[in-house]
Design an enzyme around this catalytic site. Structure first.
Site, PDB file in Angstrom:
ATOM      1  N   GLU A 271       0.827  -1.209   0.000  1.00 26.46           N
ATOM      2  CA  GLU A 271       0.000   0.000   0.000  1.00 26.46           C
ATOM      3  C   GLU A 271       0.860   1.256   0.000  1.00 26.46           C
ATOM      4  OE1 GLU A 271      -3.332   2.164   2.861  1.00 26.46           O
ATOM      5  OE2 GLU A 271      -3.167  -0.014   2.882  1.00 26.46           O
TER       6      GLU A 271
ATOM      7  N   HIS B  81      -2.072  10.791   0.503  1.00 28.29           N
ATOM      8  CA  HIS B  81      -2.215   9.422   0.006  1.00 28.29           C
ATOM      9  C   HIS B  81      -2.284   9.392  -1.523  1.00 28.29           C
ATOM     10  CE1 HIS B  81      -3.384   5.209  -0.062  1.00 28.29           C
ATOM     11  NE2 HIS B  81      -4.358   5.547  -0.891  1.00 28.29           N
TER      12      HIS B  81
ATOM     13  N   ASP C  53       3.875 -14.381  11.680  1.00 27.29           N
ATOM     14  CA  ASP C  53       2.552 -14.745  11.184  1.00 27.29           C
ATOM     15  C   ASP C  53       1.586 -13.584  11.370  1.00 27.29           C
ATOM     16  OD1 ASP C  53       0.085 -15.838  10.620  1.00 27.29           O
ATOM     17  OD2 ASP C  53       0.429 -17.698  11.731  1.00 27.29           O
TER      18      ASP C  53
ATOM     19  N   LYS D 213      -7.320  -0.491  11.479  1.00 27.18           N
ATOM     20  CA  LYS D 213      -6.692  -0.944  10.235  1.00 27.18           C
ATOM     21  C   LYS D 213      -5.442  -0.121   9.963  1.00 27.18           C
ATOM     22  CE  LYS D 213      -5.976  -1.019   5.574  1.00 27.18           C
ATOM     23  NZ  LYS D 213      -5.137  -0.105   4.770  1.00 27.18           N
TER      24      LYS D 213
END
Length: 437
Positions: A85, A392, A295, A279
Site C-alpha cells: 500500500e 495518500h 505470522d 486498520k
C-alpha cells in the site's frame, strides 16, 4: 473447468504450471511467461522458496521498504516494512522523524505469556474430575520433560495448567488451559507438542482411574494453541508538552491536540470508525510482522479479538491531555519470534532482522508496537489537519501512471502537473488522455 483434477500435488512444478496455463488462459504461453518471470534466477534460492509451501508455481512480490529515524527507548532504529500500500512507509517515516525531536517513542513489555488449550468433554461428576486433575497435574509436567528441556534451558517452558469448567457454554465441555513462556521463539510448535502430550496423558490416566468406571465418558476433542494472547502485551507511547506539537501544519498546537484526542475518542466509542482506525495501526504492525517472517494472520486475529474484549469493538490506541502534556499510546497483544520458522530460512527475513540489530522477541514486540503507533499518529494528524487524501493520492500517483504505461516523458509531465493540482484517479486519466491527443 468442469471436472476435478486428480493427483495435482504429485505433478512436477512444470506440469502444474502447464495445467494451470492450459486450463484457465486463452494464451497459455503468455501466462507461463508471467509465472516464470517472477522466479528467482538463483535456482537454489528459488527451490528454498518453492519449499516454504505446497503446490508452488512462482513468487508474489511485495515491496520491502525501510522507515528510518525511529527513536525507541533512546536508541535509533531503521524499521523494515513489507507492504504493497502506497504512503504507509512514507507516513511511518514522517511520524518517526517528527517524534525523534520530541523525546521519541517509549515502549514497554507488560507480559509475554502465551496460551494453549486441550478441549475435551466429560459426562461425569465435575468434582470427581477436579480431584482427578489435581492428582495427575504433576504428570503433565513430567511427561512433557523431553519437549520442554531445551526451552527451560533458555528460561521458558510451561508456566501453569488449569482445569476450566465450560459447561455453561456447551454440554460436558471442559478445558485444560495452559500458559507458556517461549522466549525468543513464537512457540507454536512447542506449545502444540506440549498440548498433544497433555491430551495423551489425560486420556491414559483417565482410563487407568475410576474416572470413567461407571459409564462416564471422557473424550478429547482437540489440542491447539490460541492466537488470542491478552497477557502477551506491549505498550508504545509518545508524549510532549502541547506547545511542542507545533510544526508546519500545526500552527495552533492546543487546538490540534484537542481535535486529535476527540478523533481517538470517536474510535473508542464508534465501531464503524474503530475498524478503520485500527486498520491504520495494523498497516504498520503487519508490515513489520511480514518483513520479520512472523505470522500476520495470527497477530491480526489476536489484536482484533483484544479490541473487542470489553464487548464492543473499539480503538486500540488512546490519547489524553493532562497538565499541559499530550500523551498518545496503545497496548496490543503480540506473539512474535526472532528464532525458528522463516526467521532462520528466508534470506530477506534474516536481512531485516540484521537491520533491526538482531532483536529479542520482546524487543521486536516493542518495535512492532511503535510502528503501529507511528502509523496511527500519521493518519490522525492528516485527518485532523489537511485530510487523508492529499498525501495518500500523491503517493498513489505512481500506481496510476504505471497502470497506463506512461512513457518517461509523460511521467515527467504528469508529475510536474500534479505538484500543484489535486490528485484523483479521474483527473490523472483525463490529463494522460489530453497528453496523448
Amino acid at each position: 473447468m468442469n471436472n476435478a483434477v486428480a493427483g495435482f500435488s504429485k505433478l512436477s512444478k512444470k506440469e502444474k504450471i502447464n495445467w494451470i496455463a492450459n486450463e484457465y488462459f486463452s494464451n497459455p504461453e503468455e501466462a507461463q511467461n508471467i509465472i516464470r518471470n517472477y522466479w528467482n534466477s538463483d535456482e537454489k534460492l528459488q527451490q528454498l522458496h518453492d519449499e516454504f509451501i505446497e503446490n508452488t508455481i512462482t513468487n508474489l512480490y511485495i515491496p520491502l521498504g525501510v522507515a528510518p529515524n525511529f527513536l525507541i527507548n533512546g536508541k535509533y532504529k531503521t524499521i523494515p516494512m513489507a507492504i504493497e500500500e502506497s504512503s504507509v512507509v512514507a507516513a511511518a517515516s514522517k511520524a518517526a522523524k517528527y517524534w525523534s525531536t520530541r523525546g521519541g517513542f517509549k515502549a514497554t513489555i507488560i507480559d509475554t505469556e502465551k496460551i494453549g488449550q486441550v478441549h475435551f468433554t466429560y459426562s461425569g461428576d465435575a468434582e470427581k474430575l477436579t480431584q482427578f486433575f489435581n492428582q495427575i497435574k504433576p504428570k503433565f509436567f513430567s511427561e512433557t520433560q523431553s519437549i520442554t528441556k531445551n526451552m527451560q534451558q533458555r528460561g521458558g517452558g510451561i508456566l501453569d495448567i488449569k482445569l476450566k469448567d465450560k459447561r455453561s457454554l456447551l454440554e460436558n465441555y471442559y478445558q485444560l488451559h495452559a500458559t507458556f513462556e517461549t522466549k525468543d521463539s513464537m512457540g507454536a510448535n512447542f506449545i502444540n507438542s506440549c498440548l498433544e502430550q497433555f491430551a495423551t496423558t489425560l486420556k491414559e490416566e483417565g482410563q487407568n482411574s475410576d474416572l470413567c468406571q461407571n459409564g462416564e465418558k471422557l473424550e478429547v476433542i482437540m489440542s491447539i494453541l490460541s492466537n488470542y494472547v491478552p497477557h502477551c502485551l506491549v505498550r508504545a507511547e509518545v508524549s510532549c508538552p502541547i506547545e511542542d506539537l507545533a510544526e508546519k501544519h500545526i500552527t495552533n498546537p492546543q487546538e490540534f491536540a484537542e481535535r486529535f484526542v476527540q478523533a481517538v475518542q470517536i474510535a473508542e466509542v464508534e465501531p464503524f470508525r474503530a475498524v478503520t482506525h485500527n486498520k491504520g495501526i495494523m498497516n504498520g504492525v503487519d508490515a513489520v510482522i511480514l518483513a520479520t517472517g512472523n505470522d500476520f494472520r495470527a497477530v491480526e486475529a489476536g489484536v482484533h479479538a483484544y479490541a473487542s474484549r470489553n464487548g464492543q469493538y473499539a480503538s486500540l490506541s488512546h490519547a489524553k491531555i493532562e497538565n499541559g502534556i499530550f500523551t498518545f499510546w496503545l497496548e496490543i497483544p503480540l506473539a512474535v519470534g526472532t528464532v525458528g520458522g522463516l526467521t532462520s530460512l528466508h534470506p530477506l527475513v534474516k536481512l531485516c532482522l540484521e537491520i533491526l540489530e538482531k532483536p529479542s522477541a520482546p524487543e521486536l514486540m516493542e518495535i512492532v508496537a511503535v510502528a503501529g503507533l507511528a502509523q496511527n499518529f500519521a493518519a490522525l494528524r492528516s485527518l485532523t489537519t489537511t485530510g487523508i487524501q492529499e498525501g495518500h493520492m500523491k503517493m498513489h500517483l505512481n500506481n496510476i501512471i504505471n497502470q497506463f504505461e506512461a512513457t518517461d516523458e509523460e511521467r515527467h509531465l504528469i508529475k510536474s502537473h500534479f505538484k500543484k493540482t489535486a490528485v484523483s484517479h479521474s483527473a490523472v486519466v483525463e490529463f494522460i488522455e489530453s497528453l496523448r491527443k
